[in-house]
Design an enzyme around this catalytic site. Structure first.
Site, mmCIF file in Angstrom:
data_model
loop_
_atom_site.group_PDB
_atom_site.id
_atom_site.type_symbol
_atom_site.label_atom_id
_atom_site.label_comp_id
_atom_site.label_asym_id
_atom_site.label_seq_id
_atom_site.Cartn_x
_atom_site.Cartn_y
_atom_site.Cartn_z
ATOM 1 N N HIS A 84 -16.867 -11.167 7.004
ATOM 2 C CA HIS A 84 -15.582 -10.476 7.157
ATOM 3 C C HIS A 84 -14.724 -11.155 8.214
ATOM 4 O O HIS A 84 -15.200 -11.443 9.317
ATOM 5 C CB HIS A 84 -15.818 -9.005 7.556
ATOM 6 C CG HIS A 84 -14.557 -8.204 7.590
ATOM 7 N ND1 HIS A 84 -14.150 -7.481 8.682
ATOM 8 C CD2 HIS A 84 -13.604 -8.025 6.647
ATOM 9 C CE1 HIS A 84 -12.997 -6.874 8.417
ATOM 10 N NE2 HIS A 84 -12.645 -7.186 7.184
ATOM 11 N N GLU A 134 -11.151 -10.187 9.816
ATOM 12 C CA GLU A 134 -9.931 -9.381 9.941
ATOM 13 C C GLU A 134 -8.979 -10.154 10.855
ATOM 14 O O GLU A 134 -9.214 -10.250 12.053
ATOM 15 C CB GLU A 134 -10.253 -7.993 10.515
ATOM 16 C CG GLU A 134 -9.029 -7.146 10.813
ATOM 17 C CD GLU A 134 -8.047 -7.036 9.654
ATOM 18 O OE1 GLU A 134 -8.353 -6.317 8.697
ATOM 19 O OE2 GLU A 134 -6.966 -7.679 9.683
ATOM 20 N N GLU A 161 0.837 -1.209 0.000
ATOM 21 C CA GLU A 161 0.000 0.000 0.000
ATOM 22 C C GLU A 161 0.869 1.256 0.000
ATOM 23 O O GLU A 161 0.966 1.980 0.989
ATOM 24 C CB GLU A 161 -0.967 -0.063 1.176
ATOM 25 C CG GLU A 161 -1.942 -1.237 1.035
ATOM 26 C CD GLU A 161 -2.868 -1.445 2.224
ATOM 27 O OE1 GLU A 161 -2.857 -0.614 3.145
ATOM 28 O OE2 GLU A 161 -3.598 -2.464 2.229
ATOM 29 N N HIS A 170 -8.026 -8.715 1.412
ATOM 30 C CA HIS A 170 -7.315 -7.442 1.632
ATOM 31 C C HIS A 170 -5.979 -7.739 2.290
ATOM 32 O O HIS A 170 -5.823 -8.739 2.976
ATOM 33 C CB HIS A 170 -8.160 -6.498 2.489
ATOM 34 C CG HIS A 170 -9.179 -5.766 1.665
ATOM 35 N ND1 HIS A 170 -9.295 -4.406 1.659
ATOM 36 C CD2 HIS A 170 -10.086 -6.234 0.771
ATOM 37 C CE1 HIS A 170 -10.258 -4.053 0.811
ATOM 38 N NE2 HIS A 170 -10.760 -5.143 0.264
ATOM 39 N N GLU A 208 -7.124 -6.750 -2.597
ATOM 40 C CA GLU A 208 -6.755 -5.340 -2.499
ATOM 41 C C GLU A 208 -5.306 -5.274 -2.981
ATOM 42 O O GLU A 208 -5.057 -5.426 -4.177
ATOM 43 C CB GLU A 208 -6.956 -4.867 -1.062
ATOM 44 C CG GLU A 208 -6.778 -3.400 -0.870
ATOM 45 C CD GLU A 208 -6.569 -3.063 0.581
ATOM 46 O OE1 GLU A 208 -5.893 -3.826 1.297
ATOM 47 O OE2 GLU A 208 -7.065 -2.008 1.020
ATOM 48 N N GLU A 240 -9.411 3.785 1.000
ATOM 49 C CA GLU A 240 -9.286 4.021 2.439
ATOM 50 C C GLU A 240 -8.178 5.041 2.722
ATOM 51 O O GLU A 240 -8.131 5.622 3.789
ATOM 52 C CB GLU A 240 -9.029 2.693 3.179
ATOM 53 C CG GLU A 240 -7.743 2.021 2.781
ATOM 54 C CD GLU A 240 -7.568 0.625 3.392
ATOM 55 O OE1 GLU A 240 -8.354 0.251 4.261
ATOM 56 O OE2 GLU A 240 -6.633 -0.072 2.982
HETATM 57 C C1 NOJ Z 1 -7.933 -2.708 5.972
HETATM 58 C C2 NOJ Z 1 -8.835 -3.040 4.818
HETATM 59 O O1 NOJ Z 1 -8.266 -2.623 3.603
HETATM 60 C C3 NOJ Z 1 -10.176 -2.375 5.058
HETATM 61 O O2 NOJ Z 1 -11.012 -2.559 3.944
HETATM 62 C C4 NOJ Z 1 -10.773 -2.917 6.336
HETATM 63 O O3 NOJ Z 1 -11.977 -2.240 6.593
HETATM 64 C C5 NOJ Z 1 -9.824 -2.702 7.505
HETATM 65 N N1 NOJ Z 1 -8.527 -3.208 7.209
HETATM 66 C C6 NOJ Z 1 -10.347 -3.378 8.760
HETATM 67 O O4 NOJ Z 1 -10.394 -4.753 8.560
HETATM 68 CA CA CA Z 2 -5.859 -2.245 3.127
#
Ligand code: NOJ
Ligand code: CA
Length: 650
Positions: A365, A367, A163, A438, A457, A463
């Site tokens: 989702h 994370e 990124e 992502h 991603e 973002e």
């Molecule tokens: C980074 C991701 O790119 C984003 O889309 C996500 O909302 C956040 N992390 C939290 O998981």
């Molecule tokens: Ca990201």
């Protein structure tokens, strides 16, 4: 065509089907090398090949040729979804079977495929006596290009993974390793991209300028300092060099997919998806991921968003922040994330059943924050939990600067990272789940084999708006990151002047992204009330634009400056055109000669003459007119702007 010396001293040319590209293989004094020519111009000078192997002599010297096998291959590949239905897989292949002259007599094959627009090669190491499991200390592959060649690069081994903003530099000035796809332009005007295809069970290839001032592979290391531990037989990923006469021609090079295998199982259940999300409200501070007064992922909000999706004509809904683990500093605390436990105010069963009745696909989702040990312990039960609730899509995330695997810090793009991502793709396939990853491992075309990997991603997305994205960024992506496949850029944020996240784009540009940045899972990223109450006419384009195309025709562009592309819908006779520009405004002349016979209704969403990404981001003209083949459109793109056109066949 062939020049033979002895078996220890050979040179051999491999010509592409139309002879425009030539790969020159040489074995001299026991050492192998290759060079690449395009239209008889030397593009990659003789470049070394080989490996350093832990506990063994390097596999590089004292080689002799045992056998050569040459074949031609002609094939049209049909892809289940994506930017093009059909791609060519036409090449000349030469496999050089090599063996050492020395006592050890290890053997290795080098397989080249020469396409009209690419050269690819890989190493294949068969099992052999006393040589069955090896640890790669270094891969020695060089890409010996003129040092004055210009590169567009992002740095490797940085905390934010891929990124970063793209930067232009001369090759002699590459001070640190950079990621692939690495886009380059030689002084003679040849464009090329160094990348890899079919990355499995190996460290991802980054590129460095060696002490000898030659570009070479720098395979992402493991925490033990080595590059990969592999059982034999083993093939490296394909080392891929895409070649073109213009930047725009590069953007439809599909060799990466051709180098991957066809799917080995039925994926007819995979469908591309457009979705909204309980998402941007968190970025603009209206809601939170963590439970509390402003918690986003509540059962009530989810039902409201499902109803909104129905009204908007959007098929999917992403819900972030639904599970245990977001409390406090979620980046620090992610080691405890639970993927089968909802927050008290969110009932997955209830939401999933509501979504099912309304015909909306939920996007789950996960994370992980890079805590792979924690995630893999729960992987099977977490995917089962979603599958049991009829969830067919999951967005995964790997925020965090490093991964935690087997109790050690590893790079996301190391062999262990690569293997983790692969495990999720294969398990998801088993459960009929599609993924949008992502903080992923970069794309190397494996979605040809695993079509349930619908998007990634793996670059700066929206973002980063609110300060860290310049208008040139989306003008770099088609020539760099997007050569590695589709991207979830989270397009379609129309609340441009939000005080928390101010977008550096115009309105028309936000919808252009749905055409210029392909994604098999395309997010309409803003909150539903923005679409319904403030911009219903603009939202119409977001609803109309497909997520699966039959044909992609790049029309015009220059790296980092602008990009204009036309794509034909896979399920209708309609075409869509999108364009984006950097800080400079410009007028684009689009010939419509690519259309079929007949009349099309053009629905044109373009920046107004006074639009500007900072001064006047909302300036837009929406216009309709009849057009046909033989005609042309002149479209203005404001500074930081763009345009979107739907051509509806009447
Ligand atoms: C980074 C991701 O790119 C984003 O889309 C996500 O909302 C956040 N992390 C939290 O998981
Ligand atoms: Ca990201």
């Amino acid at each position: 065509m062939f020049k033979w010396f002895s078996r220890n001293e050979i040179e051999r040319d491999i010509f592409s089907p139309n002879s425009g590209v030539r790969c020159h293989f040489a074995l001299k004094s026991g050492r192998i090398s290759y060079a690449v020519y395009k239209n008889d111009k030397l593009i990659i000078k003789p470049s070394k090949l080989g490996f350093k192997i832990c506990g063994e002599a390097p596999l590089q010297d004292n080689l002799k040729l045992i056998r050569t096998q040459v074949k031609k291959h002609t094939e049209t590949i049909e892809l289940q979804w994506g930017e093009d239905s059909y791609i060519n897989n036409n090449y000349t292949e030469a496999a050089f079977y090599l063996a050492e002259n020395k006592d050890s007599k290890r053997i290795m094959t080098l397989r080249f495929r020469v396409f009209d627009n690419s050269v690819a090669f890989r190493y294949e190491i068969p099992p052999q006596p006393k040589f069955q499991r090896i640890t790669i200390k270094d891969e020695l592959t060089e890409f010996n290009i003129d040092l004055n060649t210009v590169a567009w690069k992002i740095p490797a081994y940085q905390p934010d993974r891929y990124e970063y903003n793209y930067e232009k530099a001369a090759v002699y000035d590459l001070k640190h390793s950079v990621h692939t796809p690495l886009t380059l332009r030689t002084q003679s005007g040849c464009y090329l991209v160094i990348h890899e295809a079919a990355l499995y069970n190996y460290g991802s290839m980054t590129i460095e300028l060696s002490d000898q001032q030659v570009l070479k592979t720098d395979i992402t290391p493991l925490s033990d300092g080595t590059k990969a531990h592999v059982d034999l037989p083993f093939s490296t990923p394909w080392r891929l060099i895409m070649l073109a006469d213009s930047a725009i021609e590069l953007t439809t090079n599909r060799t990466m997919y051709a180098l991957n295998d066809p799917p080995a199982q039925d994926f007819s259940w995979v469908k591309t998806l457009k979705f909204i999300g309980i998402w941007w409200a968190m970025y603009v501070g209206e809601w939170t991921w963590a439970p509390g007064e402003r918690h986003g992922a509540t059962t009530a909000h989810a039902k409201e968003y499902i109803d909104a999706a129905v009204r908007l004509g959007i098929d999917g809904l992403l819900i972030e922040g639904w599970n245990e683990g977001w409390e406090g500093d979620w980046l620090e605390n992610g080691i405890n994330n639970k993927f089968t436990v909802s927050t008290p105010d969110f009932d997955l069963e209830e939401v999933a059943s509501y979504a099912r009745h309304k015909g909306i696909e939920l996007v789950g989702h996960h994370e992980t924050v890079g805590f792979i040990d924690n995630y893999e312990k729960q992987l099977e039960s977490a995917y089962n939990y979603y599958a049991a609730n009829g969830v067919h899509y999951i967005k995964t995330g790997y925020a965090g600067s490093m991964m935690m695997i087997n109790g050690r810090r590893e790079f996301h793009h190391s062999q262990l990272g690569v293997n983790h991502y692969q495990k999720t793709v294969e398990l998801a396939a088993k459960k009929h789940i599609c993924l949008d990853i992502h903080e992923p491992i970069k794309g190397t075309g494996i979605e040809r084999t695993w079509p349930n990997l619908l998007s990634r991603e793996g670059a700066r997305g929206q973002e980063y708006e609110g300060g860290a994205l310049s208008p040139s960024h989306a003008c770099f992506l088609p020539y760099t990151r997007l050569l590695a496949g589709g991207m979830d850029y989270t397009s379609g944020i129309l609340d441009l002047a939000n005080s928390v996240k101010r977008m550096a784009t115009t309105l028309a540009r936000q919808i252009a992204y749905f055409v210029t940045i392909y994604s098999g899972m395309a997010m309409a990223a803003d909150r539903p009330f923005i679409y319904e109450d403030r911009f219903p006419e603009i939202f119409k384009f977001i609803r109309d634009v497909p997520t699966n195309f039959e044909k992609t025709l790049p029309l015009a562009g220059e790296i980092g400056r602008y990009y204009v592309v036309a794509r034909k819908d896979r399920d209708s006779a309609d075409w869509y055109i999108g364009g984006v520009t950097n800080e400079e405004g410009r007028r684009i002349h689009i010939s419509l000669d690519f259309l079929d016979d007949g009349v099309y209704q053009a629905e044109i969403y373009a920046d107004s003459d006074d639009a500007h990404y900072r001064e006047n981001p909302f300036g837009i003209n929406i216009q309709q007119k009849h057009v046909g083949r033989g005609e042309a459109l002149d479209i203005y793109m404001a500074p930081g702007g763009g345009f979107a056109i739907r051509l509806r066949k009447l």
